[in-house]
Structures are given as structure tokens and as C-alpha cells.
Design an enzyme around this catalytic site. Structure first.
Site, PDB file in Angstrom:
ATOM      1  N   CYS B  99     -10.154 -24.227   7.965  1.00 45.46           N
ATOM      2  CA  CYS B  99     -10.079 -25.212   9.049  1.00 45.46           C
ATOM      3  C   CYS B  99      -8.748 -25.982   9.052  1.00 45.46           C
ATOM      4  CB  CYS B  99     -11.283 -26.149   8.959  1.00 45.46           C
ATOM      5  SG  CYS B  99     -11.674 -26.921  10.537  1.00 45.46           S
ATOM      6  N   HIS B 195     -16.649 -22.843   7.723  1.00 44.95           N
ATOM      7  CA  HIS B 195     -17.306 -23.665   6.716  1.00 44.95           C
ATOM      8  C   HIS B 195     -18.576 -22.916   6.341  1.00 44.95           C
ATOM      9  CE1 HIS B 195     -14.570 -26.961   7.564  1.00 44.95           C
ATOM     10  NE2 HIS B 195     -14.803 -26.819   8.845  1.00 44.95           N
TER      11      HIS B 195
HETATM   12 ZN   LIG Z   1     -13.792 -27.407  10.630  1.00 48.57          ZN
END
Ligand SMILES: [Zn+2]
Lengths: 427, 268
Positions: B99, B195
Site C-alpha cells: 500500500c 492487506h
Molecule cells: Zn491500504
């Protein structure tokens, strides 16, 4: 007209046994100013309680303390902590003339709704408990949540009570220099011996600290796992034990006592407060105990890393047969990543008897990485509960569960142990 | 019980665990450290905070997602250790960047208001801030087989012309919700939005990173132990089955609604 319409809907949904938020929605649509008008008659204080964890428990305690001091309190007790839940609760208590029979309002609102509420009605007091990541806040960063609380403090007319142990919260004081500020928290003299319940605020380089406590600030001193005192300068509430166990509940009691003192001023009495806190029962899902064929079965709702960590530090080491039920519906949070922000080491000594729910295997995998043994994995809640209670018949049991898993388990338990009303409570 | 002799010592660096470790990304570090030990190696976990020097020996890097405030705090430090990371990456050091750190391993992040924040350029990708969030369960086909996770990002990432993705999206959004790619992979560096966290759920990816790290640490090929991944496999297979069946349903209805437009329709 709005009030009559809302009252009618309320009566109708009551008969159906429906939820608590719907009638409020109707009235809000008819007349959004209803909140302002009705709460205008409440002159002893409009108190908003908000934060990520402990709202329901703290609100229940605060309400009980103020009532025990002889004040009439309006509150939203169903845990439907939205503005329309407030209206919905209000409709049950006002006459058609629109007068609320209360001296003080104590309202539990989540961070977002607290601010929405404050845009319509100016609270006199705000109690800001903590800021933690919550997987239910799908779009919010923890910084955003902290900002919501700061905005609420800015919109509060008179006095703000802040958590001196949560850096996201005590830093809010700097942004509201024109308000009265009081703090609650662990007594700095014993702080080193008490585990931290809060996440670190990484927004700033400095190691900020709240100011030295004054006699108006409530300071928690745990005596042991159950007994504690709350000190205000040279006056002390306790020592006492709550019905609800654990450090988090003690902190909530400290927060409630601090706000009660702020609202009641000179009338605040430590003996009255102590007596009330001893009697307050745990709200829905916060360590409720069911009689399961003569043995206690404890249900513990877990919704975010901080809450689960606190629950484990409260109960984890006990040799009680443990089941964990994790669902990932919308109301649970669809992302189960948060389980990796919780340390399960406290469960290592005795292991986990059963993991269940939609993400039963993910939970078992998580436990495996903390070297916690799992006896059984059964995603189906009914089958899991049956197997768990059969295997541990005659022993105390405990189930940690997410929201929708808890709702299903309550229905199953209500049927199994013939607990009238238990399935509906808290919806 | 005596412990068998270690097969070697692997230094795992977690970049910015305070600032860039949201949504359970810490689970990747837990998973790597545990698996390294279970494979019979010694694992040293080094938490790297802004302003600290990197250890001399490093064999494996992990970085996670963060909030905007976290990201701005680590930018200055990345500028300091950037050259070292570049060198290690092109030398084959395994790295997994999730991310926010994936975005910062790219060329640039262009914010909503058009501000151009330069990244490290280790991966040939560029990310633009958007107002809509890409959020939900995600399934990929990758060189490591099917991979499952949960994405939650508002940045839309485009791959440079020669950049290999980490995987192809079978359910979910991926890099941008448009071109069907997810993440990026160069040398042994994996950037991804997954995630979940990604590594416990997908142990093959974890072991590929560990294999490369073990080789670097010992100079010998990876000597894996046999680990029981049956629970991880069951968790992953169940979740993939769920996500693919939901996405098949919504793809059908999306097709009905937008058939004239053609092109790749996001499943959500
Ligand atoms: Zn994220």
C-alpha cells in the site's frame, strides 16, 4: 406535528419488536430542529460521551451517578448511538407538548454522529474517551477520528473532559484554549505499573504530556485486578470493585466520575458515586455472564484491536475454556487484518478450544502465528457452539465474538438455555 | 529438548513500524519471522525508525501502509536511505512493500491537488490520488499461484511500459480498477495493495521471499523445512471461493447494465 408522527411510529415498531433507530429517522425527516427544541428545556447540562471504546459502559455509569445525586437524566440507553437514536429515545419520554422531563441529558454518540449532533445542538459538556483504529471506520484514518473529536471540543459550550493517557485526546486541549478542561486517567504516581491501553500518536515528533493533575481531575489507582480508587485531590471514591471486570472498565468509571463531578459541581459526593459504581451492571456484550447449566458462560464483544487487546489483558490468562467467533459481515468490518494488530500470547498457556464464524480458519491461522494451540475449527456457529458446550460441560466458558457472530450466538443461547428476551437485547 | 543448529542468520528489516504499519501489516513481519525460525534459521527483526541508521547486514525488507501523516514523516528518511535501498533492490534483496510503501517505492505520488511527491523509483509505477476508495476482498493470479487479500486504497497506480505487475486481478480492483493489474514486481521486490495481511494468508509468497533472503544470508540455496500450512490453505481457498462467486454474480449484473460500453468492468 413531527412529534406526533414519531410517537405513532414508535408505538407501531414497539409492537413489532423492531429496532430503536427507525422512529427517530421518521421524526428527523419531518422536522430536523426537533432536537434543538426539545433539548432546550434541559437546563442542567447536555453531555456528549464519545470515543472509540467504552462509550456504552461510561454512559451507563455516568447516567447512574448523576441520577443517584437526585437529577432526572435523559439518555439514549439502547446503544443506538446515532442522532436519530437520540430522537427515538426522546420520543418515548416527551409529552405531545414537546417537553422532556429531564434536568440533564447524557448522550452516547460515535465520533461522527457526535459532531453532526453538535451542529444542531450545542453540548455543554463533552467527554472524550479515546481514539483507536476501528475496522468499522472503513474510510477513516485514526488522525481523522482525532480531528472529529477536536471539532466536537470546539463546538462544546462549557467544559471538556479529556483522557490524559491518550495522546490523541489530551492534545486536543491545545486546540480549545477558551474551554474549561479537565482530565481523567491513571494516577501518574502508579502509571508505570499499569499497562497502556492506548495507541501511540505518531503525528508529532515531540513527547507531549498533559499538565499536572488538579483536584478536579479524576485519577485511577488500581489496587489489584478488581479493586481500585478514584482520587480527586484529597477526596477519594472507593476502594471499590465494579461488577464488570478489567482495567478498561476502571478507566471508564474514572471518566464517568470525572464528568459527573464537572456536571454536579459542589453537589458531587464521593460516597454516592462509590455506591452507584458498585452496582452498575455490564451493558450488552461487555462481559455479560449467562448461566449455562449452572456454569458461567461469558460473552465478550470484540470490535477492534484496542478493544480485543484490553479484553485479553482482562481475561486472557484465566484457565477458562475459550471460543473465538469471527464474522466479516459489514457490521463486523469486512477486513480481518486487524486480528494481526492484537497479541494473543495471553491465550498461549491454556489454548483455544474452538474458532468459529465465517473467518474461523483465518482466526486459527492468526493464533498459530502466536503459538496458541487451537483444538477445533468449525465455521458454522451453531455446530461450533454445540460442540464447544458439549466438550466443556460443567466448566466455565468464554466466547470472544464480533458483532454479527454475537447476535447469532445470543439467539442460539437464548433458545438453548431458555433465556427470555436475551436474543433481542441490545439490538 | 535441544534446538538443532541454526541454518543461518537472516536480518529482517521492518521499515517504519510506527508510521507505516496499518491494517495488520505487522502480521507480515510476524509471519516472516515465525516462518524463518520454523524453517530452521535464526531471525533478527530490526525495526527501522526515521533517523536511525540501517544495519550493515540486511537480507529482507517489509514495509506497510500508513496514513498521510505517517507518510510525510518517513519521506525525509527515505531520501536518506534511498540510495542504499536502490542498491540492495537491484542486487536482488527481497522486499515486500504494501500500500503506502508500495506507492513510495514508485516514481511519484500525485495528490488530488496536483502536487507531485517524488518516490524512490525502485518500481516503475506512478500513483494518483483519487476521491473514490478501492476497498474490498481481492483475488489475484500471480507467479506464486492464487493470492488473496483485502485492498483499501484511494491511490490509483499505473505501471510503466516495461513494469511487470505482481498479479492479474480476478476479483477486486487492483492497481487502478481499470487495467486488471495488481502490484508490481522487479527483481525480488514485490509492491502490492494487499492487506489481509498478505503473507500469512499466502505462505508461498512468504517462502519465496524467505528463500531469496536465506540465499543472500548464507550463500547457499534455501534449505526449507516442511511446514504444515493446512490451516492457511483452508482459509485462503474458502475466501477465494467466496470472493470469486460474489464477483461472478456482480460481473453478470454489471455486464447487463453496461454492455454497450465494453471494456473491463470493475467487480465492485
Ligand atoms: Zn491500504
Amino acid at each position: 406535528m413531527a412529534i406526533a408522527a414519531g410517537k405513532l411510529t414508535r408505538a407501531a415498531t414497539r409492537i413489532r419488536g423492531g429496532g430503536s433507530a427507525f422512529p427517530g429517522l421518521v421524526a428527523e425527516r419531518v422536522d430536523p430542529a426537533i432536537l434543538t427544541r426539545t433539548l432546550a428545556s434541559v437546563t442542567g447540562g447536555i453531555v456528549v460521551v464519545t470515543g472509540t471504546n467504552g462509550k456504552t459502559t461510561t454512559t451507563k455509569m455516568l447516567t447512574a451517578i448523576i441520577r443517584a445525586h437526585g437529577r432526572r437524566v435523559f439518555t439514549n440507553p439502547t446503544g443506538s448511538n446515532f442522532t436519530r437514536g437520540v430522537i427515538s429515545a426522546m420520543l418515548g419520554q416527551i409529552g405531545l407538548a414537546g417537553r422532556l422531563d429531564a434536568d440533564v441529558a447524557v448522550l452516547e454518540l460515535d465520533e461522527w454522529h457526535a459532531l453532526r449532533f453538535a451542529e444542531v445542538v450545542t453540548p455543554t459538556h463533552a467527554l472524550l474517551l479515546n481514539v483507536a483504529r476501528d475496522q468499522l471506520d472503513r474510510f477513516a484514518e485514526i488522525d481523522t477520528t482525532a480531528r472529529l473529536l477536536a471539532d466536537l471540543a470546539g463546538r462544546t459550550a462549557h467544559l471538556v473532559v479529556l483522557n490524559r493517557d491518550d495522546s490523541f485526546v489530551f492534545r486536543i486541549a491545545a486546540s480549545v484554549p477558551d474551554k474549561h478542561i479537565r482530565y481523567f486517567g491513571v494516577d501518574p504516581q502508579v502509571a508505570g505499573q499499569v499497562p497502556s491501553l492506548h495507541e501511540a500518536d505518531v503525528r508529532f515528533e515531540d513527547r507531549a504530556a498533559p499538565p499536572a493533575p488538579t483536584p478536579d481531575d479524576g485519577l485511577l489507582r488500581p489496587v489489584d485486578g478488581r479493586d481500585f480508587t478514584i482520587r480527586f485531590g484529597d477526596r477519594t471514591v472507593g476502594p471499590l470493585a465494579l461488577r464488570q471486570r478489567g482495567l478498561a472498565a476502571m478507566v471508564n468509571a474514572t471518566a464517568a466520575a470525572t464528568m459527573a463531578r464537572a456536571v454536579l459541581g459542589e453537589d458531587f459526593r464521593t460516597d454516592v458515586t462509590e455506591a452507584v459504581l458498585r452496582e452498575v451492571t455490564a451493558p450488552f456484550g461487555r462481559g455479560e455472564v449467562i448461566d449455562a447449566d449452572g456454569q458461567p458462560l461469558e460473552l465478550v464483544l470484540v470490535k477492534n484491536p484496542a478493544g480485543f487487546t484490553v479484553a485479553l489483558s482482562t481475561y486472557g490468562n484465566e484457565p477458562v475454556a475459550t471460543m473465538i467467533a469471527i464474522n466479516d459481515d459489514y457490521a463486523d468490518g469486512q477486513d480481518v487484518s486487524w486480528l494481526y494488530d492484537v497479541s494473543f500470547e495471553a491465550l498461549r498457556a491454556h489454548g483455544v478450544a474452538m474458532t468459529s464464524g465465517r473467518r474461523a480458519y483465518d482466526m486459527a491461522l492468526r493464533l498459530n502465528y502466536d503459538e496458541v494451540t487451537v483444538e477445533q475449527i468449525e465455521p458454522d456457529l451453531q455446530a461450533a457452539l454445540e460442540a464447544f458446550l458439549t466438550a466443556y460441560r460443567g466448566q466455565p466458558t468464554r466466547i470472544f465474538c464480533t458483532y454479527t457472530a454475537m447476535m447469532s450466538l445470543r439467539r442460539l443461547l437464548a433458545a438453548r438455555f431458555d433465556l427470555a428476551g436475551f436474543a433481542q437485547e441490545g439490538q | 529438548m535441544s534446538t538443532p543448529p541454526s541454518k543461518g542468520r537472516i536480518v529482517l528489516v521492518h521499515l517504519y513500524p510506527r508510521e507505516m504499519s496499518i491494517y495488520g501489516d505487522l502480521g507480515n513481519t510476524r509471519c516472516l519471522a515465525a516462518r524463518i525460525r520454523r524453517h530452521g534459521y535464526e531471525c533478527v527483526v530490526h525495526d527501522h525508525h526515521p533517523g536511525m541508521p540501517l544495519p550493515e547486514q540486511t537480507h529482507l525488507f517489509m514495509g506497510g501502509g500508513g496514513q498521510d501523516s505517517g507518510q510525510s514523516r518517513v519521506e525525509d528518511d527515505l531520501a536518506v536511505i534511498g540510495d542504499r535501498l536502490h542498491g540492495l533492490a537491484s542486487d536482488g534483496t527481497p522486499m515486500v512493500m504494501i500500500c503506502g510503501m508500495y506507492q513510495m517505492f514508485g516514481h511519484a505520488f500525485i495528490t488530488h491537488d496536483g502536487v507531485d511527491l517524488p518516490g524512490l523509483g525502485i518500481l516503475d509505477v506512478t500513483t494518483r490520488g483519487q476521491s473514490t476508495r478501492m476497498i474490498g476482498g481481492i483475488v489475484l493470479d500471480t507467479g506464486f499461484g492464487e493470492v488473496v487479500g483485502f485492498e483499501n486504497h484511494s491511490g490509483a497506480t499505473m505501471l510503466g511500459s516495461g513494469q511487470q505487475p505482481f498479479g492479474q486481478v480476478r476479483a477486486g480492483f487492483g492497481n487502478n480498477g481499470v487495467d486488471g493489474t495488481e502490484g508490481a514486481r522487479t527483481h525480488n521486490v514485490i509492491g502490492s495493495y494487499l492487506h489481509g495481511p498478505i503473507l500469512p494468508a499466502n505462505p508461498r509468497v512468504a517462502d519465496a521471499l524467505i528463500a531469496a533472503a536465506a540465499e543472500r544470508a548464507t550463500g547457499r540455496p534455501f534449505e526449507p523445512a516442511e511446514l504444515d500450512d493446512s490451516v492457511a490453505d483452508e482459509a485462503r481457498i474458502r475466501q477465494i471461493r467466496r470472493l470469486l462467486s460474489t464477483s461472478a454474480k456482480s460481473a453478470k449484473s454489471a455486464k447487463g447494465a453496461k454492455s454497450a460500453k465494453g471494456g473491463w468492468v470493475s467487480s465492485r
